[in-house]
Design a protein around this motif. Structure first.
Motif, PDB file in Angstrom:
ATOM      1  N   GLY A  45     111.224  83.320 -17.451  1.00 21.83           N
ATOM      2  CA  GLY A  45     110.302  83.149 -18.562  1.00 21.83           C
ATOM      3  C   GLY A  45     111.026  82.802 -19.847  1.00 21.83           C
ATOM      4  O   GLY A  45     112.258  82.703 -19.886  1.00 21.83           O
ATOM      5  N   ASP A  78     100.327  82.274  -9.942  1.00 13.34           N
ATOM      6  CA  ASP A  78     100.186  81.160 -10.881  1.00 13.34           C
ATOM      7  C   ASP A  78     101.368  81.043 -11.841  1.00 13.34           C
ATOM      8  O   ASP A  78     101.332  80.245 -12.775  1.00 13.34           O
ATOM      9  CB  ASP A  78      98.888  81.299 -11.679  1.00 13.34           C
ATOM     10  N   LEU A  79     102.429  81.821 -11.594  1.00 18.33           N
ATOM     11  CA  LEU A  79     103.581  81.790 -12.494  1.00 18.33           C
ATOM     12  C   LEU A  79     104.174  80.388 -12.645  1.00 18.33           C
ATOM     13  O   LEU A  79     104.430  79.956 -13.777  1.00 18.33           O
ATOM     14  CB  LEU A  79     104.657  82.768 -12.015  1.00 18.33           C
ATOM     15  N   GLN A 136     102.818  77.406 -12.472  1.00 18.97           N
ATOM     16  CA  GLN A 136     101.966  76.564 -13.304  1.00 18.97           C
ATOM     17  C   GLN A 136     102.009  77.018 -14.755  1.00 18.97           C
ATOM     18  O   GLN A 136     102.038  76.187 -15.679  1.00 18.97           O
ATOM     19  CB  GLN A 136     100.526  76.574 -12.801  1.00 18.97           C
ATOM     20  N   ARG A 137     102.034  78.328 -14.988  1.00 18.20           N
ATOM     21  CA  ARG A 137     102.104  78.835 -16.361  1.00 18.20           C
ATOM     22  C   ARG A 137     103.422  78.441 -17.015  1.00 18.20           C
ATOM     23  O   ARG A 137     103.463  78.068 -18.193  1.00 18.20           O
ATOM     24  CB  ARG A 137     101.924  80.351 -16.386  1.00 18.20           C
ATOM     25  N   LEU A 138     104.503  78.520 -16.242  1.00 18.92           N
ATOM     26  CA  LEU A 138     105.800  78.101 -16.772  1.00 18.92           C
ATOM     27  C   LEU A 138     105.805  76.614 -17.095  1.00 18.92           C
ATOM     28  O   LEU A 138     106.311  76.196 -18.135  1.00 18.92           O
ATOM     29  CB  LEU A 138     106.904  78.418 -15.760  1.00 18.92           C
ATOM     30  N   ASP A 142     103.279  74.698 -17.875  1.00 15.14           N
ATOM     31  CA  ASP A 142     102.471  74.457 -19.070  1.00 15.14           C
ATOM     32  C   ASP A 142     103.232  74.848 -20.334  1.00 15.14           C
ATOM     33  O   ASP A 142     103.162  74.159 -21.363  1.00 15.14           O
ATOM     34  CB  ASP A 142     101.162  75.248 -18.994  1.00 15.14           C
ATOM     35  N   GLU A 143     103.974  75.949 -20.247  1.00 15.78           N
ATOM     36  CA  GLU A 143     104.698  76.417 -21.432  1.00 15.78           C
ATOM     37  C   GLU A 143     105.894  75.522 -21.735  1.00 15.78           C
ATOM     38  O   GLU A 143     106.235  75.311 -22.903  1.00 15.78           O
ATOM     39  CB  GLU A 143     105.142  77.870 -21.250  1.00 15.78           C
TER      40      GLU A 143
END
Length: 234
Positions: free
Chosen positions: A110, A195-196, A198-200, A202-203
């Motif tokens: 992250g 969903d980690l 995809q979240r990464l 996007d970020e």
């Protein structure tokens, strides 16, 4: 003297150097890339080296190329070739400097800010961390920054290592995703990650402009430090 040419060492045919070419071009440095399985140039032919990341472990001596790369890095350090290690590259560089690379107690994944541990470090991030291993430094190497989970940056002479990925791009992350889908260990990670990813992704897209600027400042300070090795400008 500021380098005009740099060599980036990639660890698989699918690897890419992210924003490294653009950042170096802004600093009038031309980047070439080479696979670790190709012949690695002798130190006297090099002005600057960047050792990139890898999903492999920097202590896994089953890798047929690892010992060769480690010994080559030791020669670079001894010759004073400006060298930057990123993620896996930082772990292997720590080994070349007399430290070690080990499995981390917990993966660090992250965007995380880093805490300065040396006067003058001004690169708090946040940076993208994505690692399951970590490094341990010998006493003669200066720790520059860390998080609660792991050391993040170090310096010794003209050699720097950063555990995070300052060069990350969406395209680079997409290659990681593709590589994970094509390996048993990677598919297992994706099955457990929810969903980690995809979240990464996007970020990474959201943070790209700021991250690029942060990387540009970091590289500028790296170059300033190797031009004036007696000064603790980090």
């Amino acid at each position: 003297m500021r380098p005009r040419r740099a060599l980036a060492v990639l660890h698989s045919a699918s690897d890419v150097p992210g924003t490294l070419p653009e950042v170096l071009a802004e600093l009038d440095i031309q980047l070439q890339t080479r696979l670790v399985t190709d012949p690695l140039p002798p130190p006297e032919e090099l002005e600057m080296v960047v050792v990139m990341g890898s999903p492999e472990s920097a202590y896994d001596h089953r890798l047929p190329w690892l010992e060769t790369e480690l010994n080559w890095l030791k020669r670079l350090v001894d010759a004073g070739v400006p060298t930057l290690g990123i993620c896996f590259g930082s772990q292997l560089l720590a080994r070349a400097l007399g430290g070690s690379a080990v499995a981390a107690e917990e993966a660090e994944i992250g965007w995380t800010p880093v805490t300065a541990q040396a006067t003058g470090w001004r690169h708090a991030g946040p940076w993208l961390n994505f690692h399951f291993d970590t490094f341990r430094l010998p006493e003669h190497v200066t720790l520059l920054a860390d998080t609660d989970m792991a050391p993040q940056a170090f310096r010794h002479g003209s050699a720097w290592g950063v555990q995070f990925h300052p060069e990350i791009t969406v395209g680079m992350f997409d290659i990681w995703l593709s590589d994970w889908r094509n390996s048993e260990e990677g598919r297992r990670f994706l099955d457990e990650a929810g969903d980690l990813p995809q979240r990464l992704r996007d970020e990474i897209a959201l943070r790209q402009p700021d991250n690029y600027a942060n990387f540009r400042r970091l590289m500028g300070d790296f170059l300033a430090a190797i031009e004036a090795p007696g000064k603790e400008t980090t």
